[in-house]
Design an enzyme around this catalytic site. Sequence first.
Site, PDB file in Angstrom:
ATOM      1  N   GLU A  15       0.842  -1.193   0.000  1.00 41.76           N
ATOM      2  CA  GLU A  15       0.000   0.000   0.000  1.00 41.76           C
ATOM      3  C   GLU A  15       0.883   1.251   0.000  1.00 41.76           C
ATOM      4  O   GLU A  15       1.907   1.282   0.684  1.00 41.76           O
ATOM      5  CB  GLU A  15      -0.903  -0.001   1.243  1.00 41.76           C
ATOM      6  CG  GLU A  15      -1.827  -1.201   1.270  1.00 41.76           C
ATOM      7  CD  GLU A  15      -2.543  -1.382   2.604  1.00 41.76           C
ATOM      8  OE1 GLU A  15      -2.890  -0.369   3.238  1.00 41.76           O
ATOM      9  OE2 GLU A  15      -2.745  -2.536   3.010  1.00 41.76           O
ATOM     10  N   CYS A  70       3.689   8.847   0.043  1.00 43.72           N
ATOM     11  CA  CYS A  70       4.077   8.104   1.245  1.00 43.72           C
ATOM     12  C   CYS A  70       4.339   6.652   0.834  1.00 43.72           C
ATOM     13  O   CYS A  70       3.452   5.972   0.318  1.00 43.72           O
ATOM     14  CB  CYS A  70       2.952   8.204   2.280  1.00 43.72           C
ATOM     15  SG  CYS A  70       3.305   7.273   3.777  1.00 43.72           S
ATOM     16  N   CYS A 118       5.263  -5.300   9.443  1.00 42.53           N
ATOM     17  CA  CYS A 118       6.345  -4.689  10.224  1.00 42.53           C
ATOM     18  C   CYS A 118       6.574  -5.524  11.476  1.00 42.53           C
ATOM     19  O   CYS A 118       5.619  -5.989  12.103  1.00 42.53           O
ATOM     20  CB  CYS A 118       5.981  -3.259  10.600  1.00 42.53           C
ATOM     21  SG  CYS A 118       7.308  -2.409  11.487  1.00 42.53           S
ATOM     22  N   CYS A 164       4.400  -1.559  16.946  1.00 41.62           N
ATOM     23  CA  CYS A 164       3.957  -0.409  17.747  1.00 41.62           C
ATOM     24  C   CYS A 164       2.481  -0.632  18.065  1.00 41.62           C
ATOM     25  O   CYS A 164       1.711  -1.073  17.203  1.00 41.62           O
ATOM     26  CB  CYS A 164       4.161   0.894  16.984  1.00 41.62           C
ATOM     27  SG  CYS A 164       5.900   1.175  16.603  1.00 41.62           S
ATOM     28  N   CYS A 189      -0.667   0.708  15.766  1.00 45.88           N
ATOM     29  CA  CYS A 189      -0.481   0.769  14.313  1.00 45.88           C
ATOM     30  C   CYS A 189      -1.028  -0.476  13.633  1.00 45.88           C
ATOM     31  O   CYS A 189      -0.748  -1.605  14.046  1.00 45.88           O
ATOM     32  CB  CYS A 189       1.010   0.920  14.035  1.00 45.88           C
ATOM     33  SG  CYS A 189       1.459   0.704  12.313  1.00 45.88           S
ATOM     34  N   CYS A 197      -1.972   8.023   8.658  1.00 42.19           N
ATOM     35  CA  CYS A 197      -0.837   7.506   9.410  1.00 42.19           C
ATOM     36  C   CYS A 197      -1.229   6.356  10.328  1.00 42.19           C
ATOM     37  O   CYS A 197      -2.176   6.490  11.103  1.00 42.19           O
ATOM     38  CB  CYS A 197      -0.347   8.647  10.286  1.00 42.19           C
ATOM     39  SG  CYS A 197       1.337   8.975  10.085  1.00 42.19           S
TER      40      CYS A 197
HETATM   41  S1  SF4 Z   1       4.428   2.606  13.428  1.00 36.51           S
HETATM   42 FE1  SF4 Z   1       3.750   0.678  12.465  1.00 36.51          FE
HETATM   43  S2  SF4 Z   1       4.922   0.533  10.553  1.00 36.51           S
HETATM   44 FE2  SF4 Z   1       5.942   2.095  11.833  1.00 36.51          FE
HETATM   45  S3  SF4 Z   1       7.539   0.960  12.955  1.00 36.51           S
HETATM   46 FE3  SF4 Z   1       5.715   0.961  14.273  1.00 36.51          FE
HETATM   47  S4  SF4 Z   1       4.623  -0.952  13.754  1.00 36.51           S
HETATM   48 FE4  SF4 Z   1       6.116  -0.561  12.124  1.00 36.51          FE
END
Ligand code: SF4
Length: 357
Positions: free
Chosen positions: A104, A117, A124, A128, A131, A347
């Site tokens: 994406e 972006c 990932c 986090c 997210c 975001c």
């Molecule tokens: S915000 Fe999301 S994409 Fe960015 S490092 Fe943290 S988990 Fe990974």
Amino acid sequence: MSSLPSPSFVPHEAPSFYGLTRARLAERLAERGLPAYRAGQLFSWVYHKRLRDAEGMTDLPRALRRDLVRVCDLRLPRTLSVRASRQQETHKLVLELEDGARVECVSMRTARRLTFCLSSQIGCALRCSFCATGLMGLKRNLRPEEIVAQVIAMGDLHGWQDERFNIVFMGMGEPLANYHAVLEAIRILHDPQGLNLGARRITVSTSGLVPQIAQLAEEGLQLGLAVSLHATTDALRDQLVPVNRRWPLAGLLAAAKAYGQRTGRRVTIEYTLIAGVNDGPDDADRLAAFARELPSKINLIPYNPVPGLSWRRPGPDAVEAFAARLYPRAPAVTVRQTMGDEIWAACGQLGGLGTEP
Ligand code: SF4
């Protein structure tokens, strides 16, 4: 994610054109006895004249046009879907990669600029806690050509009408965890005979991989660096951004400061405001104190909701109060305009939400 090739994409033997620097392309041409300047001609045809079919490259020898398929593969990933926000200012694209994986990317237009972006990974590993991409876990790193292809897909979407645009590595993934592919893509995008994207128009955003920040500072590129801070105490950041347990705040801020001093660029401190979690006056005071430690600017991001997560966005008054408390104490503060949250393009919202064709 399927491990089978997409039916629309039969792999070629030759590497993708979009993952080759001009120097690497020249090497491949030299293996066939062809001069280096042919690589520059190819870059010009593809990146300036937007031609992706060797037949039309009229200043290349006929034999090279015929055999180019053995040197490099000019095909691009298929764009599976494009979603536009209500005001048409944000577009979210989903590209289908060779192995069927989906990536994406998002274009955002404001009155002042067009920004692309980019994603650097499928999923990932850093998880986090707020997210959508983190919820996926890491599927795989993207290759340089899969990063460059995102820029081309969005450029094509906008008809390349904008002479200048910015790119930010703030999509899916932690770019500094896929360091070499991201840097290779940046070199390709930066090439003056290619898209000629200035390093100052490129921002790499990290959740805090300290050794790679130090490495990036030595690349001799004036790339923008954004640090996703989101918390001002190690106790809270350990929860919100778990990589903080490996590289706590003090080391992260020292690395960011060194980066700013080495490159002469102000570091952007990204701070997602989450209601009742990190939006109090003490948080603002500590954030301002951090920001004064280094050449920096603060970008406040009111939290964008993700299904399945219970975090909430603060109301507009709370965001304004937080920003107002920062203003006299911190060097520069902006509140990011929320863009594209209704199409899951904002975001922290990339991760397979609303991506069906
Ligand atoms: S915000 Fe999301 S994409 Fe960015 S490092 Fe943290 S988990 Fe990974």
